[in-house]
Design a protein around this motif. Structure first.
Motif, PDB file in Angstrom:
ATOM      1  N   GLU A 198       0.815  -1.221   0.000  1.00 28.97           N
ATOM      2  CA  GLU A 198       0.000   0.000   0.000  1.00 28.97           C
ATOM      3  C   GLU A 198       0.843   1.263   0.000  1.00 28.97           C
ATOM      4  O   GLU A 198       0.459   2.266  -0.598  1.00 28.97           O
ATOM      5  N   GLN A 199       1.982   1.241   0.694  1.00 24.84           N
ATOM      6  CA  GLN A 199       2.807   2.439   0.890  1.00 24.84           C
ATOM      7  C   GLN A 199       2.096   3.494   1.740  1.00 24.84           C
ATOM      8  O   GLN A 199       2.409   4.677   1.668  1.00 24.84           O
ATOM      9  N   GLY A 200       1.140   3.071   2.502  1.00 23.96           N
ATOM     10  CA  GLY A 200       0.391   3.933   3.401  1.00 23.96           C
ATOM     11  C   GLY A 200      -0.136   3.110   4.556  1.00 23.96           C
ATOM     12  O   GLY A 200      -0.045   1.876   4.554  1.00 23.96           O
ATOM     13  N   PRO A 201      -0.739   3.747   5.562  1.00 23.11           N
ATOM     14  CA  PRO A 201      -1.097   3.045   6.799  1.00 23.11           C
ATOM     15  C   PRO A 201      -2.528   2.534   6.889  1.00 23.11           C
ATOM     16  O   PRO A 201      -2.893   1.917   7.894  1.00 23.11           O
ATOM     17  N   VAL A 202      -3.370   2.767   5.888  1.00 24.81           N
ATOM     18  CA  VAL A 202      -4.803   2.529   6.039  1.00 24.81           C
ATOM     19  C   VAL A 202      -5.122   1.060   6.290  1.00 24.81           C
ATOM     20  O   VAL A 202      -5.845   0.710   7.223  1.00 24.81           O
ATOM     21  N   LEU A 203      -4.604   0.158   5.458  1.00 22.57           N
ATOM     22  CA  LEU A 203      -4.965  -1.255   5.578  1.00 22.57           C
ATOM     23  C   LEU A 203      -4.512  -1.832   6.915  1.00 22.57           C
ATOM     24  O   LEU A 203      -5.274  -2.548   7.576  1.00 22.57           O
ATOM     25  N   GLU A 204      -3.299  -1.538   7.317  1.00 20.74           N
ATOM     26  CA  GLU A 204      -2.828  -2.056   8.600  1.00 20.74           C
ATOM     27  C   GLU A 204      -3.616  -1.458   9.755  1.00 20.74           C
ATOM     28  O   GLU A 204      -4.037  -2.175  10.680  1.00 20.74           O
ATOM     29  N   ILE A 380      -1.631  -4.727  -0.572  1.00 20.81           N
ATOM     30  CA  ILE A 380      -1.527  -5.408   0.722  1.00 20.81           C
ATOM     31  C   ILE A 380      -0.973  -4.406   1.731  1.00 20.81           C
ATOM     32  O   ILE A 380      -0.370  -3.405   1.351  1.00 20.81           O
ATOM     33  N   PRO A 381      -1.171  -4.650   3.029  1.00 21.26           N
ATOM     34  CA  PRO A 381      -0.643  -3.714   4.024  1.00 21.26           C
ATOM     35  C   PRO A 381       0.883  -3.704   4.046  1.00 21.26           C
ATOM     36  O   PRO A 381       1.543  -4.653   3.592  1.00 21.26           O
ATOM     37  N   CYS A 382       1.443  -2.634   4.585  1.00 20.38           N
ATOM     38  CA  CYS A 382       2.867  -2.604   4.909  1.00 20.38           C
ATOM     39  C   CYS A 382       3.003  -2.030   6.317  1.00 20.38           C
ATOM     40  O   CYS A 382       2.163  -1.230   6.756  1.00 20.38           O
TER      41      CYS A 382
END
Length: 418
Positions: A198-204, A380-382
């Protein structure tokens, strides 16, 4: 041969995928656990060679086009059918992460290996692509390989692009052995898919397995040149100075304040500063700034551009410097194909994975591919939302989830009729 209708339980080899990621992360590995694998450098060549060897071991056809894009083709039962394309990029940012781009290429490789191992035949060929110079950190602009492939950038202009040392993209392709030809390169695509962190925090943050990417922010790049007057740092009175770096600092501050003035969804960054003469006891006479501005709406990007022009003119007058703003890249916001995004949602649901729609703030090769084929992305999350940094990280189960969604979305697409 396995019937394509019978593999609802088919999944990638999680250990092999994770080992592949570890193996390729050795090419350009940094002491901080990240990557320094700039496009067409020796480390990029090593990663490319690794991909080509993996394809040749399976007997898959490998083609390299004139801008160095690599295409690995697993044939279908109808060779003339337009293929389903998967892929991303192997180059990295300086001191970047191990998964940005690389995960998408190796997840696609694992999809092809999984199909081979299970004896699955597909009507359409499946093609895995490694796109040249996606990051744009060595040769500007970014996403150059996919831009040439889709006709958004001319080949001659791309080959003539230079890095900071004056090396040309074309010359470096020849040096590392990846100056190819149009032979064997797929021209018609049925669908295009890209899986990516994702390169961002939303999914995690939300505990969601899969991001269904419905579009990408518009991106505009600018080079700002500030010209003042150099001089001796000890003998020139403060009142007599036209310090280019002081003026450039005011520009940096004004850029960082754009989001407060225009839109909370705006992303405005000064990512590069070059100071001359760059000496402790000399007044900076000139500065070059590289600006990156992003938003999902063109109208807001237009307002941001006007604000940059107006503010830099004010700073120039107040500081006694000359400031010019040169547009370098203008990529409009992208809306991905609704049908392909819906296919990703169906697969995530079928696999029992949670999902949510996202718009990507980062640019991807899929932006260009969406101009010529129905396209969607899978996120996918990161960890911590961190990317473009050595600490970039993912979990093995996240990697497997994304690869399985890619596998089944590609399989569904590969049996579609025209």
């Amino acid at each position: 041969m396995t019937d394509i209708t019978s593999e609802t339980t088919l999944g990638v080899d999680s250990v092999r995928l994770w080992n592949s990621l570890r193996e390729v992360s050795a090419f350009g590995a940094t002491a901080g656990g990240g990557l320094d694998r700039l496009a067409l450098g020796d480390h990029d060549r090593a990663a490319r060679d690794h991909l080509v060897r993996a394809a040749q071991e399976r007997g898959w056809a490998v083609a390299v086009d004139p801008v160095g894009n690599i295409f690995v083709t697993r044939p279908g039962t109808e060779p003339g059918a337009a293929p389903v394309l998967m892929g991303s990029h192997l180059d990295s940012q300086p001191l970047g992460g191990r998964y940005d781009g690389t995960y998408g290429v190796l997840a696609g490789l694992e999809v092809l290996r999984t199909l081979d191992d299970a004896g699955v035949r597909t009507r359409r060929p499946l093609v895995l692509a490694d796109w040249t110079n996606e990051e744009g950190s060595r040769f500007s602009p970014s996403m150059l390989g996919s831009a040439v492939y889709t006709g958004a950038h001319d080949l001659a202009g791309a080959l003539a692009r230079t890095d900071h040392a004056g090396a040309t993209l074309g010359g470096e392709l020849a040096r590392i052995g990846y100056a190819g030809t149009p032979d064997g390169v797929p021209r018609r695509l049925h669908r295009a898919l890209e899986v990516h962190i994702e390169q961002g925090p939303v999914l995690e943050d939300e505990g969601v397995d899969i991001g269904v990417v419905t579009g990408v922010y518009g991106i505009r790049w600018y080079d700002v040149s500030v010209r003042g007057a150099g001089g001796h740092s000890g003998t020139t009175p403060m009142s007599a100075r036209r310090d280019a770096l002081v003026a450039a600092g005011a520009v940096v501050r004004s850029v960082s304040e754009l989001a407060d003035a225009l839109s909370p969804e705006l992303r405005a960054t000064t990512g590069e500063i070059v100071v001359s003469p760059n000496s402790r006891n000399s007044i900076p006479g000139s500065v070059r700034l590289a600006l990156d501005v992003r938003h999902p709406e063109d109208a807001v990007l237009d307002r941001a551009e006007r604000a940059i022009e107006e503010r830099t003119a004010e700073i120039a007058r107040a500081s006694g410097t000359a400031i010019t703003v040169e547009p370098v890249l203008s990529q409009p916001p992208t809306v991905f194909d609704a049908g392909t995004a819906a296919a990703v949602r169906r697969v995530a649901d079928r696999l029992g994975l949670s999902r949510r729609d996202l718009v990507s703030g980062a640019g991807h090769d899929s932006v260009h591919l969406s101009r010529i084929a129905p396209t969607a992305m899978i996120f996918i999350p990161c960890v911590g939302g961190v990317s473009h940094h050595e600490s970039e990280n993912i979990r093995q189960d996240w990697a497997v989830n994304g690869a399985n969604v890619l596998l089944h979305t590609a399989l569904d697409a590969a049996r579609e009729s025209d």
